[in-house]
Design a protein around this motif. Sequence first.
Motif, PDB file in Angstrom:
ATOM      1  N   ARG A   1      27.015  49.645  37.487  1.00 35.19           N
ATOM      2  CA  ARG A   1      27.986  48.643  37.917  1.00 35.19           C
ATOM      3  C   ARG A   1      27.718  47.311  37.233  1.00 35.19           C
ATOM      4  O   ARG A   1      28.643  46.594  36.835  1.00 35.19           O
ATOM      5  N   TYR A   2      26.442  46.959  37.091  1.00 39.40           N
ATOM      6  CA  TYR A   2      26.103  45.717  36.404  1.00 39.40           C
ATOM      7  C   TYR A   2      26.431  45.791  34.919  1.00 39.40           C
ATOM      8  O   TYR A   2      26.915  44.817  34.326  1.00 39.40           O
ATOM      9  N   GLU A   3      26.181  46.930  34.317  1.00 41.42           N
ATOM     10  CA  GLU A   3      26.494  47.061  32.901  1.00 41.42           C
ATOM     11  C   GLU A   3      27.987  46.887  32.655  1.00 41.42           C
ATOM     12  O   GLU A   3      28.393  46.299  31.645  1.00 41.42           O
ATOM     13  N   ARG A   4      28.795  47.367  33.577  1.00 45.27           N
ATOM     14  CA  ARG A   4      30.237  47.184  33.430  1.00 45.27           C
ATOM     15  C   ARG A   4      30.642  45.745  33.721  1.00 45.27           C
ATOM     16  O   ARG A   4      31.466  45.158  33.005  1.00 45.27           O
ATOM     17  N   LEU A   5      30.052  45.153  34.786  1.00 49.64           N
ATOM     18  CA  LEU A   5      30.439  43.798  35.175  1.00 49.64           C
ATOM     19  C   LEU A   5      30.067  42.777  34.101  1.00 49.64           C
ATOM     20  O   LEU A   5      30.810  41.815  33.858  1.00 49.64           O
ATOM     21  N   TYR A   6      28.912  42.991  33.452  1.00 49.60           N
ATOM     22  CA  TYR A   6      28.428  42.047  32.456  1.00 49.60           C
ATOM     23  C   TYR A   6      28.576  42.600  31.033  1.00 49.60           C
ATOM     24  O   TYR A   6      27.831  42.205  30.126  1.00 49.60           O
ATOM     25  N   ALA A   7      29.544  43.457  30.849  1.00 46.50           N
ATOM     26  CA  ALA A   7      29.744  44.080  29.534  1.00 46.50           C
ATOM     27  C   ALA A   7      30.134  43.082  28.460  1.00 46.50           C
ATOM     28  O   ALA A   7      29.861  43.281  27.275  1.00 46.50           O
ATOM     29  N   GLU A   8      30.776  41.964  28.867  1.00 45.69           N
ATOM     30  CA  GLU A   8      31.284  41.003  27.895  1.00 45.69           C
ATOM     31  C   GLU A   8      30.282  39.899  27.550  1.00 45.69           C
ATOM     32  O   GLU A   8      30.569  39.054  26.704  1.00 45.69           O
ATOM     33  N   GLY A   9      29.139  39.886  28.215  1.00 45.00           N
ATOM     34  CA  GLY A   9      28.173  38.841  27.892  1.00 45.00           C
ATOM     35  C   GLY A   9      27.345  38.422  29.088  1.00 45.00           C
ATOM     36  O   GLY A   9      27.136  39.192  30.032  1.00 45.00           O
ATOM     37  N   ALA A  10      26.891  37.162  29.057  1.00 42.56           N
ATOM     38  CA  ALA A  10      25.946  36.668  30.062  1.00 42.56           C
ATOM     39  C   ALA A  10      26.596  36.368  31.401  1.00 42.56           C
ATOM     40  O   ALA A  10      25.901  36.302  32.418  1.00 42.56           O
ATOM     41  N   TYR A  11      27.905  36.179  31.412  1.00 43.76           N
ATOM     42  CA  TYR A  11      28.577  35.741  32.631  1.00 43.76           C
ATOM     43  C   TYR A  11      29.454  36.839  33.212  1.00 43.76           C
ATOM     44  O   TYR A  11      30.052  37.635  32.478  1.00 43.76           O
ATOM     45  N   ALA A  12      29.538  36.854  34.528  1.00 42.99           N
ATOM     46  CA  ALA A  12      30.447  37.777  35.200  1.00 42.99           C
ATOM     47  C   ALA A  12      31.876  37.427  34.830  1.00 42.99           C
ATOM     48  O   ALA A  12      32.164  36.275  34.472  1.00 42.99           O
ATOM     49  N   PRO A  13      32.796  38.373  34.899  1.00 42.27           N
ATOM     50  CA  PRO A  13      34.196  38.092  34.526  1.00 42.27           C
ATOM     51  C   PRO A  13      34.779  36.943  35.338  1.00 42.27           C
ATOM     52  O   PRO A  13      34.386  36.682  36.472  1.00 42.27           O
ATOM     53  N   LYS A  14      35.744  36.260  34.731  1.00 40.97           N
ATOM     54  CA  LYS A  14      36.372  35.123  35.392  1.00 40.97           C
ATOM     55  C   LYS A  14      36.993  35.522  36.728  1.00 40.97           C
ATOM     56  O   LYS A  14      36.936  34.745  37.689  1.00 40.97           O
ATOM     57  N   TRP A  15      37.593  36.707  36.782  1.00 38.59           N
ATOM     58  CA  TRP A  15      38.227  37.106  38.037  1.00 38.59           C
ATOM     59  C   TRP A  15      37.209  37.199  39.152  1.00 38.59           C
ATOM     60  O   TRP A  15      37.510  36.834  40.294  1.00 38.59           O
ATOM     61  N   TYR A  16      35.990  37.672  38.836  1.00 37.39           N
ATOM     62  CA  TYR A  16      34.954  37.783  39.858  1.00 37.39           C
ATOM     63  C   TYR A  16      34.454  36.392  40.250  1.00 37.39           C
ATOM     64  O   TYR A  16      34.289  36.099  41.448  1.00 37.39           O
ATOM     65  N   GLN A  17      34.208  35.532  39.274  1.00 43.51           N
ATOM     66  CA  GLN A  17      33.761  34.183  39.584  1.00 43.51           C
ATOM     67  C   GLN A  17      34.782  33.439  40.438  1.00 43.51           C
ATOM     68  O   GLN A  17      34.418  32.743  41.399  1.00 43.51           O
TER      69      GLN A  17
END
Length: 295
Positions: A209-225
Amino acid sequence: MCPRSGVKARYLDLDTGIGFDSQIVAKVNAPDVLRRQLAARRWQGEHIAMGTNVDCYQRAEGRYRLMPGILAALRDRANPFSILTKGTLILRDLELLRQAAGGTDVGVSVSVGFTDTELWRTVEPGTPAPERRLEVVRTLAAHGIGCGVLMAPVIPFLGDRPEQLRATVRAIATAGATSVTPLVLHLRPGAREWFMSWLGRHHPYLVNRYERLYAEGAYAPKWYQRRITRQVHDLAREYGIGPTRAEMPHRLRPTGHPVTGSPDHGSPASGPSASASASRHSAPSTSGPTQLSLL
Protein backbone atom coordinates in the motif's frame (compact mmCIF):
# COMPACT_ATOMS: atom_id res chain seq x y z
CA MET A 1 13.07 1.67 15.55
CA CYS A 2 16.02 -0.46 14.63
CA PRO A 3 18.57 1.18 12.35
CA ARG A 4 18.88 -0.02 8.81
CA SER A 5 22.08 -0.53 6.86
CA GLY A 6 23.44 0.13 3.41
CA VAL A 7 22.11 3.68 2.96
CA LYS A 8 24.44 6.44 1.82
CA ALA A 9 25.22 9.39 4.09
CA ARG A 10 22.72 12.20 3.67
CA TYR A 11 23.69 15.00 6.05
CA LEU A 12 26.83 15.87 8.01
CA ASP A 13 28.26 12.49 6.88
CA LEU A 14 25.59 10.70 8.92
CA ASP A 15 23.18 8.24 7.36
CA THR A 16 19.51 8.36 8.28
CA GLY A 17 19.72 5.16 10.34
CA ILE A 18 22.57 4.34 12.71
CA GLY A 19 24.22 7.72 12.18
CA PHE A 20 21.32 9.83 13.41
CA ASP A 21 20.41 7.22 16.02
CA SER A 22 23.83 7.19 17.66
CA GLN A 23 25.69 10.47 16.99
CA ILE A 24 25.10 14.10 17.90
CA VAL A 25 26.93 17.03 16.32
CA ALA A 26 27.02 19.92 18.80
CA LYS A 27 28.07 23.36 17.51
CA VAL A 28 29.26 24.57 20.88
CA ASN A 29 30.17 28.04 19.62
CA ALA A 30 26.67 28.66 18.23
CA PRO A 31 25.69 31.46 20.67
CA ASP A 32 28.90 33.41 19.99
CA VAL A 33 28.63 32.98 16.22
CA LEU A 34 25.00 34.06 16.33
CA ARG A 35 25.83 37.24 18.27
CA ARG A 36 28.44 38.15 15.67
CA GLN A 37 26.04 37.54 12.79
CA LEU A 38 23.25 39.54 14.42
CA ALA A 39 25.65 42.44 15.01
CA ALA A 40 26.95 42.43 11.42
CA ARG A 41 25.99 45.46 9.34
CA ARG A 42 24.61 43.22 6.59
CA TRP A 43 22.07 41.61 8.94
CA GLN A 44 18.61 43.12 8.44
CA GLY A 45 16.71 41.45 11.28
CA GLU A 46 15.19 38.58 9.30
CA HIS A 47 13.00 36.06 11.07
CA ILE A 48 15.08 33.06 12.20
CA ALA A 49 13.43 29.63 12.24
CA MET A 50 14.90 27.02 14.59
CA GLY A 51 14.07 23.34 14.73
CA THR A 52 12.93 23.02 11.13
CA ASN A 53 15.89 20.81 10.25
CA VAL A 54 17.06 19.24 13.52
CA ASP A 55 15.33 19.66 16.89
CA CYS A 56 17.23 22.19 18.99
CA TYR A 57 15.87 20.66 22.23
CA GLN A 58 17.18 17.14 21.91
CA ARG A 59 18.51 15.45 25.04
CA ALA A 60 22.04 16.66 24.28
CA GLU A 61 20.84 20.22 24.87
CA GLY A 62 20.55 19.33 28.55
CA ARG A 63 24.31 18.84 28.60
CA TYR A 64 25.51 21.55 26.23
CA ARG A 65 22.99 24.28 27.17
CA LEU A 66 23.34 26.17 23.89
CA MET A 67 19.80 27.48 23.62
CA PRO A 68 19.93 29.91 26.58
CA GLY A 69 22.80 31.74 24.90
CA ILE A 70 21.06 31.68 21.54
CA LEU A 71 17.80 32.98 22.97
CA ALA A 72 19.61 35.68 24.94
CA ALA A 73 21.35 36.83 21.77
CA LEU A 74 18.05 37.04 19.91
CA ARG A 75 16.40 38.78 22.85
CA ASP A 76 19.14 41.38 23.14
CA ARG A 77 18.78 42.26 19.46
CA ALA A 78 14.98 42.01 19.48
CA ASN A 79 15.30 39.71 16.46
CA PRO A 80 12.12 37.78 15.57
CA PHE A 81 12.38 34.00 15.71
CA SER A 82 10.41 30.79 15.95
CA ILE A 83 11.05 27.36 17.43
CA LEU A 84 9.64 23.99 16.40
CA THR A 85 10.33 21.16 18.83
CA LYS A 86 9.27 17.81 20.23
CA GLY A 87 11.31 18.41 23.36
CA THR A 88 10.07 19.36 26.79
CA LEU A 89 13.39 21.01 27.65
CA ILE A 90 12.10 24.22 26.10
CA LEU A 91 10.31 24.88 29.41
CA ARG A 92 13.72 25.37 31.04
CA ASP A 93 14.03 28.51 28.91
CA LEU A 94 10.55 29.82 29.59
CA GLU A 95 11.71 33.09 31.15
CA LEU A 96 14.03 33.83 28.23
CA LEU A 97 11.15 33.22 25.84
CA ARG A 98 9.00 35.61 27.84
CA GLN A 99 11.69 38.27 27.79
CA ALA A 100 12.20 37.89 24.04
CA ALA A 101 8.47 37.98 23.36
CA GLY A 102 8.28 41.29 25.20
CA GLY A 103 10.26 42.97 22.44
CA THR A 104 9.74 41.07 19.22
CA ASP A 105 7.69 38.37 17.50
CA VAL A 106 8.30 34.93 18.96
CA GLY A 107 6.64 31.79 17.60
CA VAL A 108 6.62 28.41 19.30
CA SER A 109 5.28 25.22 17.80
CA VAL A 110 5.29 21.72 19.21
CA SER A 111 5.17 18.67 16.97
CA VAL A 112 2.47 16.15 17.89
CA GLY A 113 1.42 13.92 15.02
CA PHE A 114 -0.76 11.55 17.02
CA THR A 115 -1.70 10.62 20.57
CA ASP A 116 -1.74 6.83 20.06
CA THR A 117 0.68 5.52 22.71
CA GLU A 118 1.55 2.28 20.94
CA LEU A 119 2.25 4.09 17.69
CA TRP A 120 4.46 6.57 19.53
CA ARG A 121 6.49 3.79 21.18
CA THR A 122 7.32 2.16 17.85
CA VAL A 123 7.62 5.17 15.54
CA GLU A 124 9.19 7.80 17.84
CA PRO A 125 11.23 5.97 20.49
CA GLY A 126 13.39 8.25 22.57
CA THR A 127 11.12 11.27 22.17
CA PRO A 128 8.85 12.65 24.91
CA ALA A 129 5.41 11.07 24.93
CA PRO A 130 2.67 13.02 23.12
CA GLU A 131 0.97 13.91 26.39
CA ARG A 132 4.22 15.42 27.71
CA ARG A 133 4.56 17.55 24.59
CA LEU A 134 0.99 18.74 25.02
CA GLU A 135 1.87 19.68 28.58
CA VAL A 136 4.49 22.00 27.07
CA VAL A 137 1.71 23.64 25.05
CA ARG A 138 -0.41 23.99 28.18
CA THR A 139 2.43 25.47 30.25
CA LEU A 140 3.44 27.99 27.59
CA ALA A 141 -0.17 29.10 27.22
CA ALA A 142 -0.46 29.53 30.98
CA HIS A 143 2.51 31.92 30.85
CA GLY A 144 1.13 34.01 28.04
CA ILE A 145 3.07 32.46 25.16
CA GLY A 146 0.76 31.18 22.46
CA CYS A 147 1.84 27.81 21.11
CA GLY A 148 0.66 26.06 17.97
CA VAL A 149 0.88 22.39 17.13
CA LEU A 150 2.32 20.97 13.95
CA MET A 151 0.36 17.72 13.63
CA ALA A 152 3.17 15.80 12.01
CA PRO A 153 3.62 13.30 10.79
CA VAL A 154 0.17 12.00 10.00
CA ILE A 155 1.11 8.41 9.13
CA PRO A 156 -1.01 6.79 6.41
CA PHE A 157 -2.94 3.66 7.43
CA LEU A 158 -1.48 3.78 10.96
CA GLY A 159 -2.51 7.16 12.34
CA ASP A 160 -5.08 8.51 9.91
CA ARG A 161 -8.33 6.86 10.94
CA PRO A 162 -11.08 9.42 11.63
CA GLU A 163 -11.23 8.48 15.31
CA GLN A 164 -7.44 8.87 15.61
CA LEU A 165 -7.48 12.29 13.99
CA ARG A 166 -10.34 13.37 16.23
CA ALA A 167 -8.62 12.17 19.39
CA THR A 168 -5.43 14.03 18.45
CA VAL A 169 -7.13 17.31 17.54
CA ARG A 170 -9.29 17.14 20.68
CA ALA A 171 -6.18 16.67 22.85
CA ILE A 172 -4.43 19.53 21.08
CA ALA A 173 -7.39 21.84 21.63
CA THR A 174 -7.72 20.80 25.27
CA ALA A 175 -4.06 21.68 25.82
CA GLY A 176 -4.80 25.25 24.72
CA ALA A 177 -2.99 25.29 21.39
CA THR A 178 -3.53 28.38 19.27
CA SER A 179 -3.59 26.36 16.06
CA VAL A 180 -3.12 22.94 14.52
CA THR A 181 -1.53 22.34 11.14
CA PRO A 182 -1.41 18.79 9.72
CA LEU A 183 1.49 17.44 7.71
CA VAL A 184 1.37 14.02 6.08
CA LEU A 185 4.43 11.78 6.32
CA HIS A 186 6.92 12.36 3.51
CA LEU A 187 9.65 9.91 2.62
CA ARG A 188 12.74 11.43 1.07
CA PRO A 189 15.57 9.20 -0.21
CA GLY A 190 17.34 7.68 2.75
CA ALA A 191 14.43 8.11 5.13
CA ARG A 192 12.26 6.21 2.67
CA GLU A 193 14.45 3.09 2.71
CA TRP A 194 14.73 3.20 6.48
CA PHE A 195 10.99 3.62 6.99
CA MET A 196 10.08 0.90 4.48
CA SER A 197 12.47 -1.49 6.21
CA TRP A 198 10.80 -0.72 9.54
CA LEU A 199 7.37 -1.10 7.96
CA GLY A 200 8.32 -4.51 6.58
CA ARG A 201 9.25 -5.70 10.07
CA HIS A 202 6.34 -4.23 12.00
CA HIS A 203 3.52 -3.94 9.45
CA PRO A 204 4.42 -6.07 6.41
CA TYR A 205 0.82 -6.03 5.18
CA LEU A 206 1.19 -2.28 4.50
CA VAL A 207 4.32 -2.41 2.34
CA ASN A 208 2.46 -2.74 -0.96
CA ARG A 209 0.00 0.00 0.00
CA TYR A 210 2.87 2.36 0.78
CA GLU A 211 4.64 1.53 -2.45
CA ARG A 212 1.51 2.48 -4.35
CA LEU A 213 0.79 5.59 -2.26
CA TYR A 214 4.34 6.91 -2.63
CA ALA A 215 4.94 5.65 -6.16
CA GLU A 216 5.38 9.18 -7.51
CA GLY A 217 8.04 10.31 -5.06
CA ALA A 218 8.63 11.51 -1.51
CA TYR A 219 5.16 12.93 -0.92
CA ALA A 220 1.76 11.31 -0.66
CA PRO A 221 -0.62 12.19 -3.52
CA LYS A 222 -2.30 15.58 -3.40
CA TRP A 223 -5.72 14.00 -3.06
CA TYR A 224 -4.61 12.21 0.11
CA GLN A 225 -2.95 15.30 1.58
CA ARG A 226 -6.05 17.38 0.86
CA ARG A 227 -8.28 14.79 2.51
CA ILE A 228 -6.23 14.77 5.71
CA THR A 229 -5.97 18.56 5.74
CA ARG A 230 -9.71 18.95 5.29
CA GLN A 231 -10.51 16.47 8.07
CA VAL A 232 -8.11 18.11 10.52
CA HIS A 233 -9.26 21.62 9.70
CA ASP A 234 -12.89 20.60 10.14
CA LEU A 235 -12.07 19.10 13.52
CA ALA A 236 -10.04 22.17 14.47
CA ARG A 237 -13.01 24.43 13.76
CA GLU A 238 -15.25 22.11 15.76
CA TYR A 239 -12.92 22.39 18.75
CA GLY A 240 -12.38 26.11 18.37
CA ILE A 241 -8.86 26.31 16.96
CA GLY A 242 -7.58 26.94 13.47
CA PRO A 243 -4.70 26.30 11.08
CA THR A 244 -1.74 28.60 10.67
CA ARG A 245 1.90 28.62 9.65
CA ALA A 246 4.38 26.78 11.82
CA GLU A 247 6.09 29.98 13.01
CA MET A 248 3.06 31.55 14.74
CA PRO A 249 4.67 34.83 15.79
CA HIS A 250 3.53 36.08 19.16
CA ARG A 251 4.45 39.19 21.09
CA LEU A 252 3.90 39.74 24.78
CA ARG A 253 3.20 43.16 26.19
CA PRO A 254 5.63 44.00 28.99
CA THR A 255 4.19 43.06 32.37
CA GLY A 256 7.16 43.53 34.63
CA HIS A 257 9.36 41.13 32.67
CA PRO A 258 12.35 42.95 31.17
CA VAL A 259 12.91 42.70 27.45
CA THR A 260 16.67 42.46 27.78
CA GLY A 261 18.93 41.09 30.42
CA SER A 262 18.65 39.60 33.85
CA PRO A 263 21.27 38.58 36.39
CA ASP A 264 20.64 34.93 35.58
CA HIS A 265 20.90 35.13 31.81
CA GLY A 266 23.84 37.40 31.07
CA SER A 267 24.27 41.10 30.58
CA PRO A 268 22.10 42.84 28.00
CA ALA A 269 23.45 44.87 25.17
CA SER A 270 23.66 48.49 26.31
CA GLY A 271 24.28 51.97 24.98
CA PRO A 272 22.95 53.86 21.97
CA SER A 273 24.05 51.21 19.46
CA ALA A 274 22.08 48.53 21.26
CA SER A 275 18.96 50.68 21.38
CA ALA A 276 19.19 51.49 17.69
CA SER A 277 19.71 47.84 16.85
CA ALA A 278 16.70 46.73 18.87
CA SER A 279 14.55 49.32 17.14
CA ARG A 280 15.82 48.28 13.72
CA HIS A 281 15.14 44.59 14.31
CA SER A 282 11.81 44.81 16.08
CA ALA A 283 9.71 44.03 13.01
CA PRO A 284 10.06 40.76 11.08
CA SER A 285 11.22 40.83 7.49
CA THR A 286 8.71 40.11 4.77
CA SER A 287 11.20 37.81 3.06
CA GLY A 288 10.34 34.87 5.32
CA PRO A 289 12.24 32.85 7.94
CA THR A 290 16.00 32.48 7.71
CA GLN A 291 18.10 29.51 8.74
CA LEU A 292 21.56 30.50 9.91
CA SER A 293 24.58 28.25 9.46
CA LEU A 294 26.30 28.24 12.83
CA LEU A 295 29.66 26.63 12.11
